[in-house]
Design an enzyme around this catalytic site. Sequence first.
Site, PDB file in Angstrom:
ATOM      1  N   ASP A 161      -2.689   7.572  -5.287  1.00  0.00           N
ATOM      2  CA  ASP A 161      -2.244   6.970  -4.037  1.00  0.00           C
ATOM      3  C   ASP A 161      -1.552   5.644  -4.372  1.00  0.00           C
ATOM      4  O   ASP A 161      -2.207   4.648  -4.665  1.00  0.00           O
ATOM      5  CB  ASP A 161      -3.463   6.752  -3.139  1.00  0.00           C
ATOM      6  CG  ASP A 161      -3.148   6.015  -1.844  1.00  0.00           C
ATOM      7  OD1 ASP A 161      -2.034   5.476  -1.711  1.00  0.00           O
ATOM      8  OD2 ASP A 161      -4.032   5.973  -0.962  1.00  0.00           O
ATOM      9  N   PHE A 208      -9.413   3.328  -0.146  1.00  0.00           N
ATOM     10  CA  PHE A 208      -8.876   3.435   1.209  1.00  0.00           C
ATOM     11  C   PHE A 208      -7.641   4.318   1.158  1.00  0.00           C
ATOM     12  O   PHE A 208      -6.698   4.031   0.420  1.00  0.00           O
ATOM     13  CB  PHE A 208      -8.496   2.063   1.785  1.00  0.00           C
ATOM     14  CG  PHE A 208      -7.969   2.148   3.195  1.00  0.00           C
ATOM     15  CD1 PHE A 208      -8.844   2.160   4.267  1.00  0.00           C
ATOM     16  CD2 PHE A 208      -6.614   2.233   3.442  1.00  0.00           C
ATOM     17  CE1 PHE A 208      -8.372   2.253   5.580  1.00  0.00           C
ATOM     18  CE2 PHE A 208      -6.124   2.329   4.739  1.00  0.00           C
ATOM     19  CZ  PHE A 208      -7.011   2.334   5.808  1.00  0.00           C
ATOM     20  N   LYS A 218       4.756   2.439   2.688  1.00  0.00           N
ATOM     21  CA  LYS A 218       4.939   0.995   2.811  1.00  0.00           C
ATOM     22  C   LYS A 218       6.310   0.489   2.354  1.00  0.00           C
ATOM     23  O   LYS A 218       7.284   0.578   3.066  1.00  0.00           O
ATOM     24  CB  LYS A 218       3.801   0.263   2.094  1.00  0.00           C
ATOM     25  CG  LYS A 218       2.470   0.360   2.845  1.00  0.00           C
ATOM     26  CD  LYS A 218       1.433  -0.544   2.259  1.00  0.00           C
ATOM     27  CE  LYS A 218       0.110  -0.475   3.006  1.00  0.00           C
ATOM     28  NZ  LYS A 218       0.132  -1.077   4.344  1.00  0.00           N
TER      29      LYS A 218
END
Length: 400
Positions: free
Chosen positions: A223, A138, A252
């Site tokens: 990532d 994702f 984040k």
Amino acid sequence: MDSEKVIKRDGEYVLHTYNRNPIVLEKGHGLRAAGPEGQQYLDFTSGIGVNSLGYCDLDWAEAVSEQAHKLQHTSNLYYTAPCGKLAKKLCKRTGMSKVFFGNSGAEANEGAIKAARKYSVDHYRKDRTTVITLVNSFHGRTIATLTATGQEVFHNYFGPFNEGFLYAPAGDIEALEELVDRTTCAVMLELIQGEGGVMALDPDYVQAVRKLCDEKDLVLIVDEVQTGVGRTGTFLCCEHYNLKPDVVTLAKGLGGGLPIGAVLMNEKVAEGMGPGTHGSTFGGNPVVCAGANVVVDRMDQSFLANVNERAVQLRAGIAKLPHVKSISGIGLMVGIEFYDLKAADVLAACREAGLLVLTAKTRLRLLPPLTLSEHDVDMALEILSDVLGKMEPTAPKEQA
């Protein structure tokens, strides 16, 4: 305004692309959040891994407030001190050469894809632009990062998708090698597939990917939107794998609660990204960077030692709970698989008992603030034990 009114207004005016939990959060401190009527919650979600220092950390809040009273935004047409300070700290901490700041993980991954393609086109050919990602990955919800995401469920409704992406099964180096051809420019992976079920990649596979990229001069993008900034007990999850990628993306937890994305690049990739090759109006925003500087400064040896100690405590406690089949992830990125319960049912029961948790596919997912204490872990385990002890199996128990 009470919870009922907040939820009703939201239902009338907010586009409901989220299945929200039926609770309202009004304020918080540390790991505790409270609702309008005084409801109390122990939060083991940290805003899906965002509130790395918990709610309203005093140093973080003061830094953000102080900067907001000075200068809230200028754009990248001018220099500001917080942006440069954060860039230096990140590069020194990770060994990377340059950083580009954006607003989110998806935007960071877009920037990484562009930088990889720019390097390849500069040094090889215009058609050397294919990025290989992993099945079950994702990487975001923009069209490019949605295409990069290796899960068909996210691809419904939104085609046609961008060309230039292929998917290899995680852990299968032979399958990856077969996909590499003259058009390949990069391999992009998550070391722990977060939305894919909190599944960590095998270290030997990761090293084989690095070797393949070296042999073919492919850009290796990692990532770390969810795994980075202390989440796994090291500043980057790459450190667990002894891995030196060409590009790393962060978001984040870096902002401590404010929107930020970062694309860290080594020298060979960074040198091709000159003026006009990429941009972001809000990237490097001084208020956001002021908060992020506090987050990075907090990540010293003692802080990360506590992350690792609490991770050991949490995982050991979970292993003793009823219905638990397996535990996945690294550090304070925790996935829990059950023999005979649905993760969504456990989440709902935990919420009613005052513990906020997440799911990832069929697993319960825990992403607590990195500031949690021994007592916080004990409290969460106590609630989980009580919840699981009262739950009836929803499916026949599998054999271990």
